[in-house]
Scaffold this active site. Sequence first.
Site, short mmCIF file in Angstrom:
data_model
loop_
_atom_site.label_atom_id
_atom_site.label_comp_id
_atom_site.label_asym_id
_atom_site.label_seq_id
_atom_site.Cartn_x
_atom_site.Cartn_y
_atom_site.Cartn_z
N CYS A 39 -2.44 9.15 -5.82
CA CYS A 39 -1.88 8.05 -6.62
C CYS A 39 -0.84 8.66 -7.53
CB CYS A 39 -2.98 7.37 -7.44
SG CYS A 39 -2.33 6.05 -8.52
N GLU A 73 1.84 3.19 -3.15
CA GLU A 73 1.77 4.28 -2.18
C GLU A 73 2.96 4.14 -1.23
OE1 GLU A 73 -0.02 6.75 -2.43
OE2 GLU A 73 -1.93 6.21 -3.39
#
Length: 234
Positions: A2, A106
């Site tokens: 992340c 992402e």
Amino acid sequence: MCGRYRLSRRKQLVEEYFASASGEEDWSPRYNIAPTQPVPVIRQNPKEPVRELSLVRWGLIPSWAKDSTAAAKMINARSETAGTKPAFSDALKSRRCLIPADGFYEWQETRKAKQPYCFEVGEGELFAFAVIWDRWKAASGKTVETCSILTTSPNAVTSAVHDRIPVILDPDGYDLWLDPGMRDVSVASELLKPCDARLMRCYPVSTRINHVANDDEECSRPMELAQIQNRLFL
């Protein structure tokens, strides 16, 4: 991993949702929060059952580190091995916190470029990442608090884009995760599961998110892939 996330709620709403209190700390809604920046975290006061909100730097520096150079590489910690890694094990045992968020990003590899996606819980509801933190003292004497977001295996929503997912804690686990008196790593690790895919959604966003200087609603606005592809050829 992340590497970017969103917290578009105002401070007051975050405090109400997590039943936390803060001092002078403040922030504006953010849409492109990046590593090494100060981020809001929620911790439990070790002396009384009160949740407190404060700012720490994203990118963990272990308390024993000689310098801060490793911080940019420690924005995430793998939940499967955090309990055995020197940089993370002590923090997992006794320095756990939450990072409030309402979206994260992402990138999916394509033949032409990396396509960013925004992931949300529900319709963009508030949620919390499972996080560990540490306190490091620089040679100058300045104390710096830093953190790392724990990651786990992907669920059905995220697996098509990335092979890791940040741990999104079930709200029922907040009290146990935050409890500084709970030092059993195996018990804490049981909370570090992939979020139920049925609760999540994702959609493509503009590559504006690639640039840290871009930090507005456009960063997480849904886009059709056809729109993105057309722009590539303009």
